[in-house]
Motif scaffolding. Structure first.
Motif, short mmCIF file in Angstrom:
data_model
loop_
_atom_site.label_atom_id
_atom_site.label_comp_id
_atom_site.label_asym_id
_atom_site.label_seq_id
_atom_site.Cartn_x
_atom_site.Cartn_y
_atom_site.Cartn_z
N LYS A 171 0.83 -1.21 0.00
CA LYS A 171 0.00 0.00 0.00
C LYS A 171 0.87 1.25 0.00
CE LYS A 171 -3.87 2.19 2.34
NZ LYS A 171 -4.82 2.15 3.43
N SER A 172 1.92 1.26 0.82
CA SER A 172 2.78 2.45 0.90
C SER A 172 3.52 2.69 -0.42
CB SER A 172 3.79 2.31 2.05
OG SER A 172 4.81 1.39 1.73
N LEU A 173 3.80 1.63 -1.16
CA LEU A 173 4.51 1.75 -2.43
C LEU A 173 3.56 1.89 -3.62
CD1 LEU A 173 7.24 -1.00 -1.93
CD2 LEU A 173 7.58 1.48 -1.91
N GLY A 174 2.26 1.67 -3.39
CA GLY A 174 1.32 1.68 -4.50
C GLY A 174 1.55 0.52 -5.44
N MET A 175 1.95 -0.63 -4.88
CA MET A 175 2.27 -1.82 -5.66
C MET A 175 1.45 -3.01 -5.22
SD MET A 175 6.39 -1.98 -5.79
CE MET A 175 7.32 -1.00 -6.94
N ASP A 176 1.40 -4.00 -6.07
CA ASP A 176 0.80 -5.30 -5.76
C ASP A 176 1.87 -6.32 -6.08
OD1 ASP A 176 -0.49 -7.76 -5.86
OD2 ASP A 176 -2.32 -6.94 -6.73
N PHE A 177 2.36 -7.02 -5.05
CA PHE A 177 3.47 -7.95 -5.26
C PHE A 177 3.06 -9.20 -6.04
CE2 PHE A 177 5.74 -6.15 -1.28
CZ PHE A 177 6.21 -5.08 -2.02
N THR A 178 1.76 -9.35 -6.30
CA THR A 178 1.38 -10.44 -7.20
C THR A 178 1.60 -10.02 -8.65
OG1 THR A 178 -0.95 -9.75 -7.32
CG2 THR A 178 -0.34 -11.33 -5.57
N SER A 235 12.08 -18.96 8.74
CA SER A 235 11.04 -19.84 9.26
C SER A 235 9.93 -20.03 8.23
CB SER A 235 10.46 -19.28 10.56
OG SER A 235 9.74 -18.09 10.29
N LEU A 236 9.16 -21.09 8.41
CA LEU A 236 8.06 -21.39 7.51
C LEU A 236 7.09 -20.23 7.42
CD1 LEU A 236 6.46 -23.30 5.69
CD2 LEU A 236 5.50 -24.35 7.77
N ARG A 237 6.78 -19.59 8.54
CA ARG A 237 5.80 -18.49 8.52
C ARG A 237 6.27 -17.32 7.65
NH1 ARG A 237 7.13 -18.49 14.19
NH2 ARG A 237 8.76 -16.96 14.54
N ASP A 238 7.59 -17.09 7.57
CA ASP A 238 8.11 -16.04 6.69
C ASP A 238 7.82 -16.39 5.23
OD1 ASP A 238 9.32 -14.69 8.90
OD2 ASP A 238 11.09 -15.99 8.72
N LEU A 239 8.13 -17.64 4.88
CA LEU A 239 7.92 -18.10 3.51
C LEU A 239 6.43 -18.06 3.16
CD1 LEU A 239 10.32 -21.20 3.43
CD2 LEU A 239 10.85 -18.81 2.91
N GLN A 240 5.59 -18.48 4.09
CA GLN A 240 4.14 -18.50 3.84
C GLN A 240 3.58 -17.09 3.65
OE1 GLN A 240 3.17 -20.69 7.41
NE2 GLN A 240 2.69 -22.55 6.24
N ALA A 241 4.03 -16.14 4.46
CA ALA A 241 3.55 -14.76 4.32
C ALA A 241 3.93 -14.20 2.96
CB ALA A 241 4.11 -13.89 5.44
N GLY A 242 5.18 -14.44 2.54
CA GLY A 242 5.61 -13.98 1.23
C GLY A 242 4.84 -14.66 0.11
N GLN A 243 4.71 -15.96 0.21
CA GLN A 243 3.99 -16.73 -0.81
C GLN A 243 2.55 -16.24 -0.96
OE1 GLN A 243 5.01 -19.03 -2.86
NE2 GLN A 243 3.20 -20.14 -3.48
N ALA A 244 1.92 -15.89 0.15
CA ALA A 244 0.53 -15.43 0.12
C ALA A 244 0.36 -14.14 -0.68
CB ALA A 244 0.02 -15.21 1.55
N ARG A 245 1.42 -13.33 -0.77
CA ARG A 245 1.34 -12.06 -1.49
C ARG A 245 2.11 -12.09 -2.82
NH1 ARG A 245 -2.43 -10.16 -1.81
NH2 ARG A 245 -1.46 -8.37 -2.81
N GLY A 246 2.48 -13.27 -3.28
CA GLY A 246 3.13 -13.37 -4.59
C GLY A 246 4.62 -13.11 -4.57
#
Length: 186
Positions: A117-124, A134-145
């Motif tokens: 939102k701050s960058l006006g971008m969509d990482f997908t 950790s797995l949660r880091d990878l999952q958070a990134g994966q969820a947003r492309g």
């Protein structure tokens, strides 16, 4: 030859940039950078990559340290990167505990969405990389492309053996990731 657009780089903090602790990193004195991590961030920044830190900090909700202490830790981190000629473009943190049902705590993607939102971008649609231990880091990134990257520092050695159902790259540490990324986008 078309030059590849440089991705936004999102970094987990504890175990990726600095030493992690099962007892939590609770003070500026306990915030100790991992070998090569500060120079890696500065090198990426100097090469034109935008660098953001995305970190769960449940020690705040647990009463282990204050938001002022966290700000001082982040100032130390930013000052060390600046001393190497680089910069961290932003820091998002989640102060909530695992049972607080917030939208920001990884593996949820609220902190990443705030950066988008701050960058006006969509990482997908725009390239981004999420580097974590950790797995949660990878999952958070994966969820947003974001392209997920695991480093073997912090909890990374244990994480690499988990059953993860999506592709991710692995590097020994943040410095190795930076070298490969600088080479790829040079």
């Amino acid at each position: 030859m078309k030059v590849q657009q440089k991705p936004i780089i999102l970094l987990d903090r504890d175990g990726v940039i600095n030493q992690d602790s099962k007892d939590y990193v609770k003070s500026v004195e306990e915030w100790i950078p991992l070998a090569g991590s500060i120079k890696a961030i500065a090198a990426l920044s100097n090469a034109g990559f935008k660098i953001y830190v995305v970190t769960n900090q449940s020690g705040i909700s647990r009463g282990y340290y204050s938001e002022e202490t966290l700000a001082a830790m982040h100032q130390k981190m930013s000052d060390l990167v600046a001393a190497e000629g680089g910069q961290i473009d932003g820091i998002e943190y989640c102060p909530h505990g695992p049972d607080d049902a917030c939208h920001c705590r990884k593996p949820k993607s609220g902190m990443i969405e705030a950066i988008e939102k701050s960058l006006g971008m969509d990482f997908t649609e725009q390239p981004a990389i999420m580097v974590g231990d950790s797995l949660r880091d990878l999952q958070a990134g994966q969820a947003r492309g974001c392209a997920p990257v695991l480093v073997l520092t912090g909890n990374g050695r244990e994480t690499q053996y988990k059953n993860i159902d999506f592709h991710f790259d692995i590097y020994t540490d943040l410095a190795a990731f930076a070298i490969a990324t600088l080479h790829k986008y040079s």
